[in-house]
Design an enzyme around this catalytic site. Sequence first.
Site, mmCIF file in Angstrom:
data_model
loop_
_atom_site.group_PDB
_atom_site.id
_atom_site.type_symbol
_atom_site.label_atom_id
_atom_site.label_comp_id
_atom_site.label_asym_id
_atom_site.label_seq_id
_atom_site.Cartn_x
_atom_site.Cartn_y
_atom_site.Cartn_z
ATOM 1 N N ALA A 81 5.647 14.539 12.741
ATOM 2 C CA ALA A 81 4.612 13.758 13.413
ATOM 3 C C ALA A 81 3.220 14.329 13.163
ATOM 4 O O ALA A 81 2.248 13.586 13.002
ATOM 5 C CB ALA A 81 4.894 13.692 14.908
ATOM 6 N N CYS A 82 3.120 15.646 13.116
ATOM 7 C CA CYS A 82 1.818 16.288 12.890
ATOM 8 C C CYS A 82 1.287 15.989 11.492
ATOM 9 O O CYS A 82 0.092 15.740 11.298
ATOM 10 C CB CYS A 82 1.932 17.798 13.085
ATOM 11 S SG CYS A 82 2.470 18.304 14.728
ATOM 12 N N SER A 83 2.175 16.018 10.512
ATOM 13 C CA SER A 83 1.767 15.858 9.113
ATOM 14 C C SER A 83 1.635 14.401 8.678
ATOM 15 O O SER A 83 0.830 14.083 7.806
ATOM 16 C CB SER A 83 2.771 16.560 8.190
ATOM 17 O OG SER A 83 2.784 17.949 8.426
#
Length: 212
Positions: free
Chosen positions: A102-104
Site C-alpha cells: 500500500a505504501c509503494s
Amino acid sequence: MAFRLALRRGPTTASACPSPSSLLSSSSRRAPLAATAAAPTSAARRAFHATARRDVAAGEALPDLEVLQEGSPGNTVSLGRELSGPGARGVVVGVPAAFSGACSQTHVPGYLRHPRLRDAGSVFVVSVNDAFVMKAWADQLDPTHESGVRFLADPSGKFTKALDLGFEAPAIFGDMRAKRYALVIEDGKVKNVYVEPDNTGTTITLAEKVLG
C-alpha cells in the site's frame, strides 16, 4: 516534547477533548481488578488493527529531536527545526513500512504525483526503517527526485513515539512501526492531523484528502 492527545478519527483542529477516564462508565471504574485481568487477551495479539485511536493534538510544534536520518545514518534531521517558526509549512507523511504494498503502490505515489504538491510546502515521508532502506525506496519511487519529497528514516522509533503514533504488529513487521498518518504544518504548528482508523489503511491519509 509531550504532545496532547485527541480521540478523533479524521482531521483535527485545536480543541479540548475528553479524558479517557471520562469515557468510562462509573460501573466500569468500580470494576474489581480481577475482572479486568480476566479479560481476553486475543484482541491484543491482533495489534495490526487493535491499538487505541489517539491523534496528535493540533496547535503544537513538532518535537525537536535530531533522530531522523536522511540518506545515511550520519545525516540527521530534526523536523522540529525544519518546520519551525512563522511561515513554515509542510506535510509529514507517516507510513508503516518502506517497500510495503500500500505504501509503494498507493499512498506515497499519490503525493509524488499530486498537482498541488508544490503548494504544500516541504513534504516528508517518515517510516520506522533504517536510512539505507529509505534511500533505496526513495530512489525507486522518485528516481530523479524532482518531486522534492524527502524520505526520512526513524530507525529508533523515537520520533514516532514522541508523536504517540506508533503501534505494535510483531507478526507482520517485527518491531514497533508508525501508524499511517499525515500532519499538515502551518506557521510551524500542527494544523490538521489525519490518522488511519485501523493504523494501516489508505482512506483519510491519501493525498487527495490531505492536499485537496
